[in-house]
Design a protein around this motif. Structure first.
Motif, PDB file in Angstrom:
ATOM      1  N   ARG A 130       0.458  -1.196   0.196  1.00  0.00           N
ATOM      2  CA  ARG A 130      -0.088   0.238   0.060  1.00  0.00           C
ATOM      3  C   ARG A 130       0.887   1.361  -0.266  1.00  0.00           C
ATOM      4  O   ARG A 130       1.721   0.953   0.501  1.00  0.00           O
ATOM      5  CB  ARG A 130      -1.201   0.207   1.858  1.00  0.00           C
ATOM      6  CG  ARG A 130      -1.945   0.709   1.348  1.00  0.00           C
ATOM      7  CD  ARG A 130      -2.807   1.133   3.057  1.00  0.00           C
ATOM      8  NE  ARG A 130      -3.510   2.107   2.749  1.00  0.00           N
ATOM      9  CZ  ARG A 130      -3.168   3.377   3.002  1.00  0.00           C
ATOM     10  NH1 ARG A 130      -2.336   4.215   3.675  1.00  0.00           N
ATOM     11  NH2 ARG A 130      -4.359   4.471   3.463  1.00  0.00           N
ATOM     12  N   GLY A 135      -0.755   4.448  -0.523  1.00  0.00           N
ATOM     13  CA  GLY A 135      -1.555   5.580   0.480  1.00  0.00           C
ATOM     14  C   GLY A 135      -3.179   5.468   0.321  1.00  0.00           C
ATOM     15  O   GLY A 135      -3.709   4.675  -0.569  1.00  0.00           O
ATOM     16  N   SER A 136      -3.053   6.909   0.120  1.00  0.00           N
ATOM     17  CA  SER A 136      -4.887   7.176  -0.530  1.00  0.00           C
ATOM     18  C   SER A 136      -5.053   7.970  -1.563  1.00  0.00           C
ATOM     19  O   SER A 136      -4.250   8.904  -1.137  1.00  0.00           O
ATOM     20  CB  SER A 136      -5.382   7.168   0.930  1.00  0.00           C
ATOM     21  OG  SER A 136      -5.918   6.893   1.747  1.00  0.00           O
ATOM     22  N   PHE A 166      -3.477   1.277  -3.662  1.00  0.00           N
ATOM     23  CA  PHE A 166      -4.215   2.791  -3.350  1.00  0.00           C
ATOM     24  C   PHE A 166      -5.589   2.222  -2.897  1.00  0.00           C
ATOM     25  O   PHE A 166      -6.465   1.254  -3.661  1.00  0.00           O
ATOM     26  CB  PHE A 166      -4.199   3.668  -3.837  1.00  0.00           C
ATOM     27  CG  PHE A 166      -3.140   4.215  -4.597  1.00  0.00           C
ATOM     28  CD1 PHE A 166      -2.400   5.438  -3.840  1.00  0.00           C
ATOM     29  CD2 PHE A 166      -1.733   3.672  -5.563  1.00  0.00           C
ATOM     30  CE1 PHE A 166      -1.002   5.751  -3.651  1.00  0.00           C
ATOM     31  CE2 PHE A 166      -0.909   4.142  -5.645  1.00  0.00           C
ATOM     32  CZ  PHE A 166      -0.788   4.977  -6.156  1.00  0.00           C
ATOM     33  N   ARG A 206      -8.808  14.488   4.548  1.00  0.00           N
ATOM     34  CA  ARG A 206      -7.445  14.069   4.985  1.00  0.00           C
ATOM     35  C   ARG A 206      -7.256  13.548   6.740  1.00  0.00           C
ATOM     36  O   ARG A 206      -6.531  12.876   6.910  1.00  0.00           O
ATOM     37  CB  ARG A 206      -6.416  14.713   4.527  1.00  0.00           C
ATOM     38  CG  ARG A 206      -4.712  14.914   4.138  1.00  0.00           C
ATOM     39  CD  ARG A 206      -4.009  16.012   4.368  1.00  0.00           C
ATOM     40  NE  ARG A 206      -4.106  16.990   5.726  1.00  0.00           N
ATOM     41  CZ  ARG A 206      -3.889  16.881   6.184  1.00  0.00           C
ATOM     42  NH1 ARG A 206      -3.515  15.795   6.635  1.00  0.00           N
ATOM     43  NH2 ARG A 206      -3.163  17.401   7.762  1.00  0.00           N
ATOM     44  N   GLU A 256      -4.216  10.704   7.157  1.00  0.00           N
ATOM     45  CA  GLU A 256      -2.669  10.642   6.379  1.00  0.00           C
ATOM     46  C   GLU A 256      -2.602  11.325   6.580  1.00  0.00           C
ATOM     47  O   GLU A 256      -2.634  13.271   6.442  1.00  0.00           O
ATOM     48  CB  GLU A 256      -3.570  10.330   4.751  1.00  0.00           C
ATOM     49  CG  GLU A 256      -4.233   9.012   4.202  1.00  0.00           C
ATOM     50  CD  GLU A 256      -3.291   8.470   3.528  1.00  0.00           C
ATOM     51  OE1 GLU A 256      -2.285   8.291   4.319  1.00  0.00           O
ATOM     52  OE2 GLU A 256      -3.613   6.675   3.339  1.00  0.00           O
ATOM     53  N   ARG A 257      -0.590  11.688   6.113  1.00  0.00           N
ATOM     54  CA  ARG A 257      -0.250  12.822   6.211  1.00  0.00           C
ATOM     55  C   ARG A 257      -0.582  13.384   5.111  1.00  0.00           C
ATOM     56  O   ARG A 257      -0.092  14.959   4.893  1.00  0.00           O
ATOM     57  CB  ARG A 257       1.208  12.643   6.386  1.00  0.00           C
ATOM     58  CG  ARG A 257       2.502  14.272   6.072  1.00  0.00           C
ATOM     59  CD  ARG A 257       3.458  13.219   6.529  1.00  0.00           C
ATOM     60  NE  ARG A 257       4.237  12.412   5.382  1.00  0.00           N
ATOM     61  CZ  ARG A 257       5.342  13.208   4.569  1.00  0.00           C
ATOM     62  NH1 ARG A 257       5.215  14.778   4.579  1.00  0.00           N
ATOM     63  NH2 ARG A 257       5.460  12.590   3.528  1.00  0.00           N
ATOM     64  N   ASN A 268      -2.976  11.377  -2.219  1.00  0.00           N
ATOM     65  CA  ASN A 268      -3.179  10.980  -3.615  1.00  0.00           C
ATOM     66  C   ASN A 268      -4.179  12.420  -4.369  1.00  0.00           C
ATOM     67  O   ASN A 268      -4.919  11.468  -3.903  1.00  0.00           O
ATOM     68  CB  ASN A 268      -2.380  10.089  -3.901  1.00  0.00           C
ATOM     69  CG  ASN A 268      -1.037   9.506  -3.993  1.00  0.00           C
ATOM     70  OD1 ASN A 268       0.103  10.124  -3.792  1.00  0.00           O
ATOM     71  ND2 ASN A 268      -1.080   9.196  -3.214  1.00  0.00           N
ATOM     72  N   ARG A 304       0.333  14.334  -2.594  1.00  0.00           N
ATOM     73  CA  ARG A 304       2.231  13.566  -2.941  1.00  0.00           C
ATOM     74  C   ARG A 304       1.885  13.363  -4.328  1.00  0.00           C
ATOM     75  O   ARG A 304       3.417  13.949  -4.934  1.00  0.00           O
ATOM     76  CB  ARG A 304       1.801  12.499  -2.862  1.00  0.00           C
ATOM     77  CG  ARG A 304       3.234  11.879  -2.369  1.00  0.00           C
ATOM     78  CD  ARG A 304       3.039   9.672  -2.048  1.00  0.00           C
ATOM     79  NE  ARG A 304       3.820   9.400  -2.500  1.00  0.00           N
ATOM     80  CZ  ARG A 304       3.711   8.629  -3.387  1.00  0.00           C
ATOM     81  NH1 ARG A 304       2.776   8.503  -4.624  1.00  0.00           N
ATOM     82  NH2 ARG A 304       5.027   7.326  -3.969  1.00  0.00           N
TER      83      ARG A 304
END
Length: 486
Positions: free
Chosen positions: A87, A89-90, A123, A197, A202-203, A206, A229
């Motif tokens: 994975r 990220g989102s 993702f 977010r 999530e930091r 995407n 990102r």
């Protein structure tokens, strides 16, 4: 070919799918030191089309300048990565203006276009309907039509223009929630997505944006630097050209698509009008409908020539749908305009698109004289469609709108995450040039040209999909000037 076949099946399937989702999740909001902290509670979706996915809601202030004010609800659907060990990220899925991101995800799932892809495996795909759209707190406007019978978006007299203004003001009045109507701007939506977010934990996000949502992504990064990102823009719009230039580009792009369709139709056996001069046949149909509207199977509903011209931009948005467009024209010639009264893009609500656009889009003209002048230009540039595009629908539909424009002033961008802009060379709604205009404002971005007429290119183009995967996973961009032919 497998993807295109599944897309065709999906388009038919979605005609019978209800657009209503009842999320099984409830939003929760906690407070800390007097500040609202967004939190999302996920539960399994109850709808069969989203079996195995997570549904949720998140409450946000209708007015971010007054966070203690009344709240509205955002609806989300999440498909978690099928290979969690890999994975990344989102990935936030964002549809174009007035269109449901959740319904776009449904379309992708029904088509099978996400199966065994990098997006599917690496993702968490998160679709959020913006405020006022789809399954989030909507602007329903009492289910009034965008344009009442007898009202024209191309008024030929002061009296017809006054009818148009009365129509638009009555629509706005029917929407009821005046505060929400004034807070449908890009900045408010960007703040909503920042809350998403945070709720996702999530930091960075995407971003996959279609059409207008590429500009929304630009606004988001400007307001919240470093929170993106990567950004993948599919068939991007832009926000720097003056309103008349933007409208001109869209009118020319739609007319170009119609001419390409007519040339294809003349020689391709899949066209229901093969062998004919389609431009002339279409013009004759429009003239006939202007004299006597052509009936549909809906009682009391008949299409004028203006209606038929306005239908074509949507019908030509994907080359995959051109055979269907030719059949719709032929049936209208035979006396049944039903298929021209339907919209291929089932994610789109015209009224919700207008309520957003009237706040977010500077006017190219106002008043009867200004509209008449632009209409003359439109007909010169677009002899077949007469300029009847979504941009004109917005321009006319916002005449007399009681909410002022609140579009962000474009500002220079000095830093931006890796951004890929995939732009078709002949798309009817998002002109090829818009990708380059947007790229010129985003340092380090690259336009990947794709020869053809389509959008949703991650599903339709293996070449675009490969470039998108490299961007989203490795943050790598193709060489400037690259061209996809598949």
């Amino acid at each position: 070919m497998r993807i295109m076949t599944k897309l065709a099946v999906a388009a038919v399937a979605l005609l019978s799918v209800s657009a209503v989702i009842t999320p099984a999740a409830q939003a929760v909001t906690t407070t800390s030191a007097g500040n609202a902290t967004p939190s999302i509670r996920w539960q399994s979706c109850q709808e069969p089309y989203f079996a195995g996915l997570d549904c949720g809601t998140l409450r946000v202030p209708v007015d971010w300048a007054r966070p203690w004010s009344r709240q509205i609800e955002l609806s989300l659907v999440r498909r978690q990565a099928t290979d969690p060990t890999q994975r990344v990220g989102s990935l936030l899925l964002n549809n174009s203006s007035g269109r449901s991101s959740i319904e776009q995800l449904r379309y992708a799932l029904v088509s099978g276009g996400l199966e065994d892809t990098v997006l599917d495996q690496r993702f968490d795909l998160v679709a959020v309907d913006p405020r006022g759209i789809g399954h989030s707190t909507p602007t329903t406007c009492a289910d009034r039509p965008q344009r009442a019978p007898g009202v024209t978006y191309f008024p030929a007299s002061e009296a017809q223009y006054r009818d148009l203004v009365r129509n638009n003001r009555a629509l706005a009045a029917a929407c009821g929630d005046r505060t929400l109507l004034t807070k449908l701007d890009r900045a408010s939506i960007a703040r909503d997505l920042e809350a998403v977010r945070i709720g996702l934990g999530e930091r960075q996000l995407n971003w996959y944006g279609i059409g207008w949502s590429a500009v929304l992504g630009k606004t988001y990064e400007q307001m919240f630097p470093g929170r993106l990102r990567t950004l993948l823009a599919d068939s991007a719009e832009e926000d720097t050209a003056d309103p008349v230039s933007r409208l001109t580009s869209e009118i020319l792009a739609a007319e170009d698509s119609f001419n390409r369709f007519a040339a294809w139709c003349r020689d391709d056996a899949r066209c229901a009008l093969t062998g004919q001069d389609v431009g002339t046949v279409f013009d004759q149909l429009v003239a006939k409908a202007d004299r006597t509207p052509i009936p549909t199977t809906t009682p009391g509903k008949a299409l004028t020539g203006e209606d038929i011209r306005a239908a074509m931009q949507d019908k030509l948005n994907l080359g995959l749908f051109w055979p269907k467009a030719s059949q719709a024209i032929k049936k209208a010639i035979d006396g049944d305009a039903t298929e021209l009264a339907t919209v291929n893009d089932k994610t789109l609500d015209f009224v919700q698109a207008q309520t957003h656009a009237c706040v977010d889009t500077p006017r190219a003209a106002s008043g009867y004289a200004g509209l008449t002048q632009l209409a003359r230009m439109a007909k010169q540039l677009s002899p077949h469609l007469g300029g009847a595009v979504l941009g004109w629908r917005t321009l006319a539909g916002c005449q007399g709108w009681p909410v002022p424009v609140n579009a962000p002033t474009p500002k220079p961008v000095h830093h931006f995450p890796p951004t890929l802009i995939a732009q078709s060379t002949h798309q009817s709604s998002t002109p090829y040039t818009w990708g380059f205009t947007l790229s010129a404002t985003l340092p380090g971005s690259v336009v990947l040209s794709r020869e053809g007429d389509d959008y949703s290119m991650y599903q339709l183009s293996p070449c675009v999909r490969d470039a998108a995967d490299r961007l989203l996973v490795h943050r790598k961009l193709p060489a400037p000037g690259s061209l996809c032919t598949t």
